[in-house]
Design an enzyme around this catalytic site. Structure first.
Site, short mmCIF file in Angstrom:
data_model
loop_
_atom_site.label_atom_id
_atom_site.label_comp_id
_atom_site.label_asym_id
_atom_site.label_seq_id
_atom_site.Cartn_x
_atom_site.Cartn_y
_atom_site.Cartn_z
N TYR A 20 0.83 -1.20 0.00
CA TYR A 20 0.00 0.00 0.00
C TYR A 20 0.87 1.26 0.00
CZ TYR A 20 -3.72 3.24 1.14
OH TYR A 20 -4.60 4.29 1.10
N HIS A 24 1.25 4.21 -2.98
CA HIS A 24 0.97 5.62 -2.70
C HIS A 24 2.22 6.50 -2.72
CE1 HIS A 24 -2.94 4.04 -1.77
NE2 HIS A 24 -3.37 5.28 -1.95
N TYR A 43 -6.14 16.50 -1.12
CA TYR A 43 -6.32 15.12 -0.69
C TYR A 43 -5.04 14.65 0.00
CZ TYR A 43 -8.44 10.44 -1.13
OH TYR A 43 -9.03 9.22 -0.90
N TRP A 79 -6.77 0.93 -10.26
CA TRP A 79 -6.11 1.40 -9.03
C TRP A 79 -6.76 0.77 -7.81
CZ3 TRP A 79 -1.83 3.73 -7.45
CH2 TRP A 79 -1.80 4.30 -6.18
#
Length: 110
Positions: A20, A24, A43, A79
Site C-alpha cells: 500500500y 501511494h 487530498y 487502481w
C-alpha cells in the site's frame, strides 16, 4: 465557492502495508487527474500504526455525480483493484466490505 471537507478511516492489512505504501509513494497521474477533474482537492492520506486517515476537500456542485464519474473511470477501477485488497474496515462496528468509513466532523477552525 463552497468547500466541503471529508475525512475517512480504514485499517491497512498488516501483510500488505508495504504494498500500500509503495503504491501511494507514486500515485498514478491518471488517478490524480481524475480526482482533480471532478473537484477533489487537498487530498491527503496519513498513517498511524495500521490505520489510515484520509482527508480531502470537494469544491464542485454535484458530489454524488462527480464521485460516480471517478469510480466509473477504468484507470480508477484498476487502481482500486490494487489498493482495496490492502485495506480492511476500521473499528469494532465494522462489517466486512465496509472499506473506508466516513468520519463525522466535530469541530473546525477556519
Amino acid at each position: 465557492m463552497t468547500v466541503q471537507r471529508f475525512a475517512f478511516v480504514v485499517d491497512v492489512v498488516p501483510e500488505r502495508r508495504e504494498e500500500y505504501l509503495r503504491l501511494h509513494a507514486a500515485v498514478w497521474p491518471e488517478i490524480e487527474a481524475a480526482l482533480s477533474a471532478h473537484h477533489v482537492t487537498n487530498y491527503s492520506i496519513f498513517l498511524i500504526e495500521d490505520t489510515l486517515f484520509g482527508y480531502y476537500e470537494y469544491t464542485g456542485d454535484d458530489y454524488q455525480a462527480d464521485l460516480a464519474a471517478v469510480d466509473a473511470d477504468p484507470v480508477t477501477k484498476e487502481w482500486l483493484a490494487r489498493t482495496d485488497p490492502c485495506q480492511v474496515a476500521f473499528g469494532r462496528d465494522a462489517r466486512p466490505g465496509d472499506g473506508w468509513r466516513r468520519l463525522t466532523e466535530v469541530w473546525h477552525l477556519a
